[in-house]
Design a protein around this motif. Structure first.
Motif, PDB file in Angstrom:
ATOM      1  N   ILE A 143      38.269  51.857  37.467  1.00  0.00           N
ATOM      2  CA  ILE A 143      39.523  51.141  37.739  1.00  0.00           C
ATOM      3  C   ILE A 143      39.232  49.791  38.377  1.00  0.00           C
ATOM      4  CG2 ILE A 143      41.623  51.186  39.142  1.00  0.00           C
ATOM      5  CD1 ILE A 143      41.739  54.192  38.654  1.00  0.00           C
ATOM      6  N   PHE A 144      38.285  49.750  39.331  1.00  0.00           N
ATOM      7  CA  PHE A 144      37.911  48.476  39.950  1.00  0.00           C
ATOM      8  C   PHE A 144      37.327  47.508  38.927  1.00  0.00           C
ATOM      9  CE2 PHE A 144      37.368  50.719  44.235  1.00  0.00           C
ATOM     10  CZ  PHE A 144      38.598  50.287  44.682  1.00  0.00           C
ATOM     11  N   ALA A 145      36.512  48.017  38.016  1.00  0.00           N
ATOM     12  CA  ALA A 145      35.931  47.159  36.977  1.00  0.00           C
ATOM     13  C   ALA A 145      37.018  46.601  36.068  1.00  0.00           C
ATOM     14  CB  ALA A 145      34.900  47.937  36.171  1.00  0.00           C
ATOM     15  N   LEU A 154      37.950  42.692  35.612  1.00  0.00           N
ATOM     16  CA  LEU A 154      37.966  42.082  34.286  1.00  0.00           C
ATOM     17  C   LEU A 154      39.311  41.405  34.009  1.00  0.00           C
ATOM     18  CD1 LEU A 154      36.330  41.759  31.660  1.00  0.00           C
ATOM     19  CD2 LEU A 154      37.466  43.816  30.858  1.00  0.00           C
ATOM     20  N   LEU A 155      40.397  42.090  34.328  1.00  0.00           N
ATOM     21  CA  LEU A 155      41.720  41.493  34.120  1.00  0.00           C
ATOM     22  C   LEU A 155      41.914  40.254  34.984  1.00  0.00           C
ATOM     23  CD1 LEU A 155      44.072  44.592  33.885  1.00  0.00           C
ATOM     24  CD2 LEU A 155      43.455  43.024  32.062  1.00  0.00           C
ATOM     25  N   ASP A 156      41.364  40.279  36.192  1.00  0.00           N
ATOM     26  CA  ASP A 156      41.498  39.120  37.069  1.00  0.00           C
ATOM     27  C   ASP A 156      40.651  37.948  36.572  1.00  0.00           C
ATOM     28  OD1 ASP A 156      42.548  37.866  39.403  1.00  0.00           O
ATOM     29  OD2 ASP A 156      40.610  38.171  40.385  1.00  0.00           O
ATOM     30  N   LEU A 157      39.460  38.241  36.067  1.00  0.00           N
ATOM     31  CA  LEU A 157      38.582  37.162  35.606  1.00  0.00           C
ATOM     32  C   LEU A 157      39.114  36.468  34.355  1.00  0.00           C
ATOM     33  CD1 LEU A 157      35.035  38.669  36.179  1.00  0.00           C
ATOM     34  CD2 LEU A 157      36.157  36.858  37.466  1.00  0.00           C
ATOM     35  N   VAL A 158      39.678  37.227  33.425  1.00  0.00           N
ATOM     36  CA  VAL A 158      40.190  36.613  32.202  1.00  0.00           C
ATOM     37  C   VAL A 158      41.640  36.180  32.340  1.00  0.00           C
ATOM     38  CG1 VAL A 158      38.582  37.866  30.737  1.00  0.00           C
ATOM     39  CG2 VAL A 158      40.847  38.814  31.143  1.00  0.00           C
ATOM     40  N   PRO A 204      46.109  43.245  38.442  1.00  0.00           N
ATOM     41  CA  PRO A 204      44.868  43.571  39.148  1.00  0.00           C
ATOM     42  C   PRO A 204      45.110  44.168  40.539  1.00  0.00           C
ATOM     43  CG  PRO A 204      44.638  41.461  38.063  1.00  0.00           C
ATOM     44  CD  PRO A 204      46.080  41.873  37.910  1.00  0.00           C
ATOM     45  N   GLN A 205      46.184  43.758  41.179  1.00  0.00           N
ATOM     46  CA  GLN A 205      46.472  44.299  42.515  1.00  0.00           C
ATOM     47  C   GLN A 205      46.872  45.772  42.444  1.00  0.00           C
ATOM     48  OE1 GLN A 205      49.495  42.224  44.670  1.00  0.00           O
ATOM     49  NE2 GLN A 205      48.959  43.190  46.599  1.00  0.00           N
ATOM     50  N   THR A 206      47.679  46.163  41.462  1.00  0.00           N
ATOM     51  CA  THR A 206      48.047  47.571  41.344  1.00  0.00           C
ATOM     52  C   THR A 206      46.839  48.418  40.957  1.00  0.00           C
ATOM     53  OG1 THR A 206      48.765  47.265  39.062  1.00  0.00           O
ATOM     54  CG2 THR A 206      50.453  47.135  40.756  1.00  0.00           C
ATOM     55  N   LEU A 207      45.945  47.870  40.129  1.00  0.00           N
ATOM     56  CA  LEU A 207      44.725  48.592  39.792  1.00  0.00           C
ATOM     57  C   LEU A 207      43.810  48.724  41.005  1.00  0.00           C
ATOM     58  CD1 LEU A 207      43.919  47.173  36.265  1.00  0.00           C
ATOM     59  CD2 LEU A 207      44.725  49.451  36.833  1.00  0.00           C
ATOM     60  N   MET A 208      43.795  47.701  41.854  1.00  0.00           N
ATOM     61  CA  MET A 208      43.000  47.780  43.071  1.00  0.00           C
ATOM     62  C   MET A 208      43.522  48.896  43.971  1.00  0.00           C
ATOM     63  SD  MET A 208      42.394  45.038  46.142  1.00  0.00           S
ATOM     64  CE  MET A 208      44.101  45.183  46.614  1.00  0.00           C
ATOM     65  N   PHE A 209      44.835  48.994  44.102  1.00  0.00           N
ATOM     66  CA  PHE A 209      45.406  50.055  44.923  1.00  0.00           C
ATOM     67  C   PHE A 209      45.153  51.435  44.317  1.00  0.00           C
ATOM     68  CE2 PHE A 209      48.475  46.760  46.645  1.00  0.00           C
ATOM     69  CZ  PHE A 209      47.812  46.651  47.854  1.00  0.00           C
ATOM     70  N   ALA A 210      45.189  51.540  43.001  1.00  0.00           N
ATOM     71  CA  ALA A 210      44.886  52.814  42.355  1.00  0.00           C
ATOM     72  C   ALA A 210      43.421  53.196  42.582  1.00  0.00           C
ATOM     73  CB  ALA A 210      45.185  52.726  40.859  1.00  0.00           C
ATOM     74  N   GLY A 211      42.523  52.215  42.520  1.00  0.00           N
ATOM     75  CA  GLY A 211      41.114  52.471  42.790  1.00  0.00           C
ATOM     76  C   GLY A 211      40.875  52.885  44.232  1.00  0.00           C
TER      77      GLY A 211
END
Length: 67
Positions: free
Chosen positions: A9-11, A15-19, A29-36
């Motif tokens: 999930i962090f990866a 990736l979503l933040d970089l592109v 990316p923030q919701t994925l960070m919280f899920a991770g």
């Protein structure tokens, strides 16, 4: 296992933040960070770890030999 899920999930969030992908309001990316972080907290709390059912714990002495 949950630590591996958190790493994936962090990866994906990185990736979503970089592109700078725009995949909607719900998946950022923030919701994925919280899920991770949630998966990582569950892992550190002992959820999804070894249990006597799947053979993760050993009895006293740490040997699986029968006497």
């Amino acid at each position: 296992m949950l630590a591996l899920v958190a790493a994936v999930i962090f990866a994906l969030a990185l990736l979503l933040d970089l592109v700078e992908a725009n995949v909607g309001d719900a998946l950022t990316p923030q919701t994925l960070m919280f899920a991770g972080l949630f998966c990582l907290a569950l892992h550190l709390g002992g959820v999804g770890g070894a249990s006597p059912v799947n053979g993760g714990w050993r009895g006293r002495g740490g040997s699986s030999r029968r006497r």
